[in-house]
Design a protein around this motif. Structure first.
Motif, PDB file in Angstrom:
ATOM      1  N   CYS A   1       0.828  -1.203   0.000  1.00 30.56           N
ATOM      2  CA  CYS A   1       0.000   0.000   0.000  1.00 30.56           C
ATOM      3  C   CYS A   1       0.860   1.250   0.000  1.00 30.56           C
ATOM      4  N   LEU A   2       0.232   2.362  -0.356  1.00 36.29           N
ATOM      5  CA  LEU A   2       0.868   3.671  -0.370  1.00 36.29           C
ATOM      6  C   LEU A   2       0.246   4.482   0.755  1.00 36.29           C
ATOM      7  N   LEU A   3       1.085   5.173   1.531  1.00 35.44           N
ATOM      8  CA  LEU A   3       0.611   5.853   2.726  1.00 35.44           C
ATOM      9  C   LEU A   3       1.021   7.325   2.745  1.00 35.44           C
ATOM     10  N   ASN A   4       0.200   8.124   3.359  1.00 32.95           N
ATOM     11  CA  ASN A   4       0.485   9.523   3.641  1.00 32.95           C
ATOM     12  C   ASN A   4       1.014  10.324   2.450  1.00 32.95           C
ATOM     13  N   PRO A   5       0.347  10.262   1.303  1.00 32.26           N
ATOM     14  CA  PRO A   5       0.846  11.044   0.169  1.00 32.26           C
ATOM     15  C   PRO A   5       0.679  12.540   0.428  1.00 32.26           C
ATOM     16  N   GLY A   6       1.589  13.295  -0.103  1.00 33.64           N
ATOM     17  CA  GLY A   6       1.509  14.747   0.016  1.00 33.64           C
ATOM     18  C   GLY A   6       2.115  15.395  -1.216  1.00 33.64           C
TER      19      GLY A   6
ATOM     20  N   PHE B   1       3.434  19.078  -2.961  1.00 31.60           N
ATOM     21  CA  PHE B   1       3.861  20.427  -2.612  1.00 31.60           C
ATOM     22  C   PHE B   1       4.609  21.055  -3.784  1.00 31.60           C
ATOM     23  N   ARG B   2       4.708  22.366  -3.748  1.00 31.50           N
ATOM     24  CA  ARG B   2       5.483  23.102  -4.747  1.00 31.50           C
ATOM     25  C   ARG B   2       6.803  23.521  -4.117  1.00 31.50           C
ATOM     26  N   PHE B   3       7.877  23.322  -4.870  1.00 33.42           N
ATOM     27  CA  PHE B   3       9.200  23.731  -4.416  1.00 33.42           C
ATOM     28  C   PHE B   3      10.069  23.988  -5.635  1.00 33.42           C
ATOM     29  N   ALA B   4      10.782  25.078  -5.622  1.00 33.09           N
ATOM     30  CA  ALA B   4      11.704  25.438  -6.709  1.00 33.09           C
ATOM     31  C   ALA B   4      10.993  25.429  -8.065  1.00 33.09           C
ATOM     32  N   GLY B   5       9.753  25.915  -8.079  1.00 33.15           N
ATOM     33  CA  GLY B   5       9.016  26.023  -9.335  1.00 33.15           C
ATOM     34  C   GLY B   5       8.503  24.704  -9.887  1.00 33.15           C
ATOM     35  N   ARG B   6       8.572  23.635  -9.112  1.00 31.08           N
ATOM     36  CA  ARG B   6       8.098  22.325  -9.577  1.00 31.08           C
ATOM     37  C   ARG B   6       7.083  21.774  -8.600  1.00 31.08           C
ATOM     38  N   ILE B   7       6.311  20.791  -9.039  1.00 34.21           N
ATOM     39  CA  ILE B   7       5.347  20.106  -8.180  1.00 34.21           C
ATOM     40  C   ILE B   7       5.946  18.747  -7.817  1.00 34.21           C
ATOM     41  N   TRP B   8       5.947  18.436  -6.510  1.00 36.19           N
ATOM     42  CA  TRP B   8       6.563  17.220  -5.995  1.00 36.19           C
ATOM     43  C   TRP B   8       5.509  16.367  -5.291  1.00 36.19           C
ATOM     44  N   LEU B   9       5.742  15.063  -5.278  1.00 39.25           N
ATOM     45  CA  LEU B   9       4.868  14.122  -4.578  1.00 39.25           C
ATOM     46  C   LEU B   9       5.736  13.269  -3.659  1.00 39.25           C
ATOM     47  N   LEU B  10       5.388  13.243  -2.394  1.00 40.96           N
ATOM     48  CA  LEU B  10       6.057  12.391  -1.414  1.00 40.96           C
ATOM     49  C   LEU B  10       5.054  11.372  -0.890  1.00 40.96           C
ATOM     50  N   LEU B  11       5.497  10.130  -0.698  1.00 40.10           N
ATOM     51  CA  LEU B  11       4.621   9.129  -0.112  1.00 40.10           C
ATOM     52  C   LEU B  11       5.460   8.030   0.504  1.00 40.10           C
ATOM     53  N   ARG B  12       4.885   7.348   1.477  1.00 40.82           N
ATOM     54  CA  ARG B  12       5.529   6.171   2.063  1.00 40.82           C
ATOM     55  C   ARG B  12       5.020   4.947   1.315  1.00 40.82           C
ATOM     56  N   VAL B  13       5.896   3.984   1.158  1.00 45.48           N
ATOM     57  CA  VAL B  13       5.550   2.748   0.460  1.00 45.48           C
ATOM     58  C   VAL B  13       5.727   1.585   1.430  1.00 45.48           C
ATOM     59  N   ALA B  14       4.670   0.819   1.655  1.00 49.07           N
ATOM     60  CA  ALA B  14       4.732  -0.364   2.515  1.00 49.07           C
ATOM     61  C   ALA B  14       4.924  -1.599   1.639  1.00 49.07           C
ATOM     62  N   GLU B  15       5.979  -2.349   1.928  1.00 47.81           N
ATOM     63  CA  GLU B  15       6.278  -3.553   1.162  1.00 47.81           C
ATOM     64  C   GLU B  15       6.275  -4.769   2.083  1.00 47.81           C
ATOM     65  N   ARG B  16       6.065  -5.917   1.481  1.00 53.52           N
ATOM     66  CA  ARG B  16       6.154  -7.181   2.208  1.00 53.52           C
ATOM     67  C   ARG B  16       6.610  -8.258   1.233  1.00 53.52           C
ATOM     68  N   PRO B  17       7.189  -9.332   1.735  1.00 55.34           N
ATOM     69  CA  PRO B  17       7.569 -10.422   0.834  1.00 55.34           C
ATOM     70  C   PRO B  17       6.322 -11.062   0.232  1.00 55.34           C
ATOM     71  N   GLU B  18       6.470 -11.537  -0.991  1.00 57.02           N
ATOM     72  CA  GLU B  18       5.378 -12.287  -1.606  1.00 57.02           C
ATOM     73  C   GLU B  18       5.234 -13.595  -0.834  1.00 57.02           C
ATOM     74  N   GLN B  19       4.018 -13.909  -0.425  1.00 55.28           N
ATOM     75  CA  GLN B  19       3.783 -15.097   0.398  1.00 55.28           C
ATOM     76  C   GLN B  19       3.535 -16.321  -0.479  1.00 55.28           C
ATOM     77  N   LYS B  20       4.046 -17.447  -0.003  1.00 53.36           N
ATOM     78  CA  LYS B  20       3.873 -18.717  -0.702  1.00 53.36           C
ATOM     79  C   LYS B  20       3.043 -19.630   0.180  1.00 53.36           C
ATOM     80  N   PRO B  21       2.204 -20.478  -0.410  1.00 52.95           N
ATOM     81  CA  PRO B  21       1.375 -21.386   0.398  1.00 52.95           C
ATOM     82  C   PRO B  21       2.233 -22.251   1.319  1.00 52.95           C
ATOM     83  N   GLY B  22       1.813 -22.357   2.586  1.00 51.79           N
ATOM     84  CA  GLY B  22       2.510 -23.195   3.547  1.00 51.79           C
ATOM     85  C   GLY B  22       3.766 -22.582   4.135  1.00 51.79           C
ATOM     86  N   LYS B  23       4.076 -21.331   3.763  1.00 48.86           N
ATOM     87  CA  LYS B  23       5.283 -20.669   4.253  1.00 48.86           C
ATOM     88  C   LYS B  23       4.935 -19.287   4.780  1.00 48.86           C
TER      89      LYS B  23
END
Length: 90
Positions: A31-36, A38-60
């Protein structure tokens, strides 16, 4: 009275977890969290946190660990013996 200074974009979400690559192979962006935006130095920026996890396998159960400065994915078979050994080894 509405005190919200932000305007919601009607076509939200503009980004989904599937739009972002994981940081290492074998991981999944959950999932993506807390996006924001903002404008800085004449440009538009996007900041966000990225939540990662290992791909799960059956039985593991898989989770990332930090080993010697590198991320390693530990895969455990779902048995009492494997869990006990892993916990004691940690």
């Amino acid at each position: 009275m509405n005190f919200d200074i932000a305007e919601r974009f009607e076509q939200n979400p503009i980004l989904k977890s599937g739009d972002i690559r994981s940081s290492i192979p074998g991981m999944k962006v959950e999932c993506l969290l807390n996006p924001g935006v903002f404008r800085f130095a004449g440009r538009i920026w996007l900041l966000l946190r990225v939540a990662e996890r290992p791909e799960q396998k059956p039985g593991k159960t898989s989770f990332p660990i930090l080993e010697n400065g590198a991320i390693k994915i530990l895969n455990l078979t779902m048995t009492t013996r494997a869990w006990t050994a892993a916990i004691h080894a940690w």
